[in-house]
Design a protein around this motif. Structure first.
Motif, PDB file in Angstrom:
ATOM      1  N   ASN A 158     -21.367 -16.419  -1.025  1.00  0.00           N
ATOM      2  CA  ASN A 158     -20.725 -15.742   0.112  1.00  0.00           C
ATOM      3  C   ASN A 158     -19.767 -16.682   0.811  1.00  0.00           C
ATOM      4  OD1 ASN A 158     -23.816 -14.486   0.194  1.00  0.00           O
ATOM      5  ND2 ASN A 158     -22.208 -12.959   0.516  1.00  0.00           N
ATOM      6  N   VAL A 159     -18.891 -16.091   1.624  1.00  0.00           N
ATOM      7  CA  VAL A 159     -17.951 -16.852   2.431  1.00  0.00           C
ATOM      8  C   VAL A 159     -17.925 -16.298   3.850  1.00  0.00           C
ATOM      9  CG1 VAL A 159     -15.985 -15.401   1.722  1.00  0.00           C
ATOM     10  CG2 VAL A 159     -15.575 -17.724   2.585  1.00  0.00           C
ATOM     11  N   LEU A 160     -17.858 -17.200   4.830  1.00  0.00           N
ATOM     12  CA  LEU A 160     -17.694 -16.836   6.237  1.00  0.00           C
ATOM     13  C   LEU A 160     -16.420 -17.506   6.747  1.00  0.00           C
ATOM     14  CD1 LEU A 160     -21.373 -17.432   7.429  1.00  0.00           C
ATOM     15  CD2 LEU A 160     -20.307 -15.231   6.912  1.00  0.00           C
ATOM     16  N   GLY A 161     -15.720 -16.825   7.637  1.00  0.00           N
ATOM     17  CA  GLY A 161     -14.479 -17.379   8.157  1.00  0.00           C
ATOM     18  C   GLY A 161     -13.242 -16.873   7.450  1.00  0.00           C
ATOM     19  N   GLN A 162     -13.435 -16.279   6.282  1.00  0.00           N
ATOM     20  CA  GLN A 162     -12.354 -15.667   5.510  1.00  0.00           C
ATOM     21  C   GLN A 162     -12.859 -14.337   4.949  1.00  0.00           C
ATOM     22  OE1 GLN A 162      -9.397 -16.988   5.515  1.00  0.00           O
ATOM     23  NE2 GLN A 162      -9.804 -19.113   6.075  1.00  0.00           N
ATOM     24  N   ALA A 163     -11.939 -13.414   4.730  1.00  0.00           N
ATOM     25  CA  ALA A 163     -12.319 -12.099   4.205  1.00  0.00           C
ATOM     26  C   ALA A 163     -12.695 -12.163   2.733  1.00  0.00           C
ATOM     27  CB  ALA A 163     -11.179 -11.102   4.422  1.00  0.00           C
ATOM     28  N   ASN A 164     -12.159 -13.165   2.020  1.00  0.00           N
ATOM     29  CA  ASN A 164     -12.483 -13.330   0.605  1.00  0.00           C
ATOM     30  C   ASN A 164     -12.335 -14.801   0.225  1.00  0.00           C
ATOM     31  OD1 ASN A 164      -9.672 -13.841  -0.178  1.00  0.00           O
ATOM     32  ND2 ASN A 164      -9.360 -11.661   0.206  1.00  0.00           N
ATOM     33  N   PHE A 165     -12.570 -15.110  -1.047  1.00  0.00           N
ATOM     34  CA  PHE A 165     -12.618 -16.504  -1.487  1.00  0.00           C
ATOM     35  C   PHE A 165     -11.244 -17.118  -1.756  1.00  0.00           C
ATOM     36  CE2 PHE A 165     -16.919 -15.047  -2.676  1.00  0.00           C
ATOM     37  CZ  PHE A 165     -17.687 -16.048  -2.091  1.00  0.00           C
ATOM     38  N   THR A 166     -10.172 -16.360  -1.687  1.00  0.00           N
ATOM     39  CA  THR A 166      -8.861 -16.912  -2.004  1.00  0.00           C
ATOM     40  C   THR A 166      -7.989 -17.125  -0.769  1.00  0.00           C
ATOM     41  OG1 THR A 166      -7.967 -14.688  -2.442  1.00  0.00           O
ATOM     42  CG2 THR A 166      -8.902 -15.895  -4.306  1.00  0.00           C
ATOM     43  N   LEU A 167      -8.517 -16.816   0.406  1.00  0.00           N
ATOM     44  CA  LEU A 167      -7.794 -17.046   1.653  1.00  0.00           C
ATOM     45  C   LEU A 167      -8.259 -18.350   2.281  1.00  0.00           C
ATOM     46  CD1 LEU A 167      -7.917 -13.456   3.210  1.00  0.00           C
ATOM     47  CD2 LEU A 167      -6.003 -14.521   1.992  1.00  0.00           C
ATOM     48  N   GLY A 168      -7.323 -19.083   2.923  1.00  0.00           N
ATOM     49  CA  GLY A 168      -7.697 -20.352   3.524  1.00  0.00           C
ATOM     50  C   GLY A 168      -7.032 -20.640   4.850  1.00  0.00           C
ATOM     51  N   GLY A 169      -6.315 -19.660   5.411  1.00  0.00           N
ATOM     52  CA  GLY A 169      -5.631 -19.868   6.678  1.00  0.00           C
ATOM     53  C   GLY A 169      -6.588 -19.883   7.855  1.00  0.00           C
ATOM     54  N   PHE A 170      -6.120 -20.437   8.975  1.00  0.00           N
ATOM     55  CA  PHE A 170      -6.972 -20.511  10.155  1.00  0.00           C
ATOM     56  C   PHE A 170      -6.690 -19.360  11.103  1.00  0.00           C
ATOM     57  CE2 PHE A 170      -3.246 -23.135  11.211  1.00  0.00           C
ATOM     58  CZ  PHE A 170      -2.848 -22.577  12.413  1.00  0.00           C
ATOM     59  N   GLY A 171      -7.644 -19.109  12.001  1.00  0.00           N
ATOM     60  CA  GLY A 171      -7.476 -18.050  12.990  1.00  0.00           C
ATOM     61  C   GLY A 171      -8.416 -18.228  14.158  1.00  0.00           C
ATOM     62  N   THR A 172      -8.195 -17.437  15.196  1.00  0.00           N
ATOM     63  CA  THR A 172      -9.056 -17.455  16.385  1.00  0.00           C
ATOM     64  C   THR A 172      -9.463 -16.019  16.681  1.00  0.00           C
ATOM     65  OG1 THR A 172      -7.761 -19.321  17.216  1.00  0.00           O
ATOM     66  CG2 THR A 172      -9.287 -18.276  18.755  1.00  0.00           C
ATOM     67  N   THR A 173     -10.405 -15.533  15.912  1.00  0.00           N
ATOM     68  CA  THR A 173     -10.932 -14.187  16.076  1.00  0.00           C
ATOM     69  C   THR A 173     -12.447 -14.259  15.929  1.00  0.00           C
ATOM     70  OG1 THR A 173     -10.898 -13.571  13.721  1.00  0.00           O
ATOM     71  CG2 THR A 173      -8.840 -13.265  14.969  1.00  0.00           C
ATOM     72  N   ILE A 174     -13.073 -13.104  15.941  1.00  0.00           N
ATOM     73  CA  ILE A 174     -14.523 -13.021  15.795  1.00  0.00           C
ATOM     74  C   ILE A 174     -14.973 -13.349  14.372  1.00  0.00           C
ATOM     75  CG2 ILE A 174     -14.595 -10.560  15.186  1.00  0.00           C
ATOM     76  CD1 ILE A 174     -17.017 -10.319  17.089  1.00  0.00           C
ATOM     77  N   ALA A 175     -14.028 -13.348  13.434  1.00  0.00           N
ATOM     78  CA  ALA A 175     -14.396 -13.539  12.031  1.00  0.00           C
ATOM     79  C   ALA A 175     -13.678 -14.712  11.373  1.00  0.00           C
ATOM     80  CB  ALA A 175     -14.110 -12.264  11.232  1.00  0.00           C
ATOM     81  N   THR A 176     -12.871 -15.477  12.127  1.00  0.00           N
ATOM     82  CA  THR A 176     -12.108 -16.571  11.527  1.00  0.00           C
ATOM     83  C   THR A 176     -12.419 -17.897  12.209  1.00  0.00           C
ATOM     84  OG1 THR A 176     -10.225 -16.067  12.967  1.00  0.00           O
ATOM     85  CG2 THR A 176     -10.232 -15.065  10.768  1.00  0.00           C
ATOM     86  N   MET A 177     -11.962 -18.987  11.575  1.00  0.00           N
ATOM     87  CA  MET A 177     -12.256 -20.337  12.040  1.00  0.00           C
ATOM     88  C   MET A 177     -11.006 -21.205  11.933  1.00  0.00           C
ATOM     89  SD  MET A 177     -15.770 -20.898   9.865  1.00  0.00           S
ATOM     90  CE  MET A 177     -17.061 -19.644   9.839  1.00  0.00           C
ATOM     91  N   ARG A 178     -11.115 -22.395  12.549  1.00  0.00           N
ATOM     92  CA  ARG A 178     -10.061 -23.390  12.439  1.00  0.00           C
ATOM     93  C   ARG A 178     -10.695 -24.772  12.307  1.00  0.00           C
ATOM     94  NH1 ARG A 178      -4.464 -23.568  15.907  1.00  0.00           N
ATOM     95  NH2 ARG A 178      -3.534 -25.361  14.845  1.00  0.00           N
TER      96      ARG A 178
END
Length: 280
Positions: A158-178
């Protein structure tokens, strides 16, 4: 005369103080990452490498006391090495027994897939579900591995912080990280030190869905704020977390504020005040 008497008194006190107070600092009993040709540990070298016996830029570790395993985040090699250890905690041969993030022990490239890492940081182990949580810092995500058994280079579950395993950008939301740097786990909660957003994200991981929303946030009043602050409720570049499960306390290394803050996490309210501070 008074000064002489004072010096003599201090000398007598020092002479008769218990010896452990003046004992040399404790020395390490063993190591991994620096090994001689005969397999013994070497404490006087620091050269990094990319083999099954060497490390480069160690950044985190986790111990599995149930299955007697040590997981080490080998950051500069973009991998996690797993060492089998003895029941008493000693290390049998200082040779890694499995690798995650790379297909073999001689590769070190970074990537953004289900099987690769980019500067992994902190680790946390869940003994109940045999999960290893990895703060995949430069991919702005946390990967979750099923380590009931390990195959070299296996995909994360599983992955947390991204919607799938091929995304790696940062964000400031309830589901993203930096740039998450550290993780801690206990009682179906995963705590993520989301350093770039100056906050701690708390996930309910009783079951995990890729890219799921965090359940709570500390250090910010909401999930879309990221400014550093020096207050009882604020954080600045929080980069480390550790749990005291007995007393339901979360310790946070609040790096930008040069302090350690302590939260009562028996129950959590978004943006709640820290209970204590150390270092200030």
């Amino acid at each position: 005369m008074r000064r002489l008497a004072l010096h003599l008194l201090i000398g007598i006190i020092v002479l008769f103080l218990p010896k452990p107070i003046f004992a040399a600092a404790y020395t390490a009993a063993d190591c991994v990452g620096q090994v001689a040709g005969d397999g013994t540990c070497v404490f006087t070298t620091s050269t990094g490498g990319t083999t099954n016996q060497t490390l480069q830029g160690v950044n985190g570790l986790a111990v599995d006391n149930t299955n007697n395993r040590l997981f080490v985040a080998d950051r500069a090699n973009n991998r996690i090495l797993m060492f089998n250890i003895n029941a008493d905690g000693t290390i049998p041969n200082r040779v890694a027994d499995a690798v995650l993030g790379q297909a073999d022990f001689t590769s070190a490239g970074s990537g953004t897939t289900a099987a690769t890492l980019f500067s992994p940081g902190g680790l946390a182990y869940d003994s109940t579900n045999n999960r290893l949580y990895v703060a995949d810092t430069n991919n702005n995500r946390v990967l979750v591995y099923d380590v009931a058994s390990i195959t070299d280079g296996e995909n994360a579950a599983n992955v947390l912080g991204q919607a799938n395993f091929t995304l790696g950008g940062f964000g400031t939301t309830i589901a993203t990280m930096r740039t998450p740097g550290s993780v801690a786990y206990a009682s179906d909660r995963l705590y993520v030190a989301d350093a770039g957003n100056s906050r701690i994200l708390v996930f309910n991981v009783a079951t995990i869905t890729d890219g799921e929303d965090a359940a709570n946030v500390l250090g910010q009043a909401d999930f879309t704020s990221s400014a550093g602050a020096t207050t009882q409720a604020g954080l600045s570049g929080a980069n480390g977390v550790a749990l005291d499960t007995t007393n339901s306390r979360l310790f946070v290394a609040d790096g930008g504020n040069s302090r350690l803050v302590v939260y009562d996490v028996a129950a959590i309210t978004n943006g709640e005040n820290a209970a204590n501070v150390l270092g200030q």
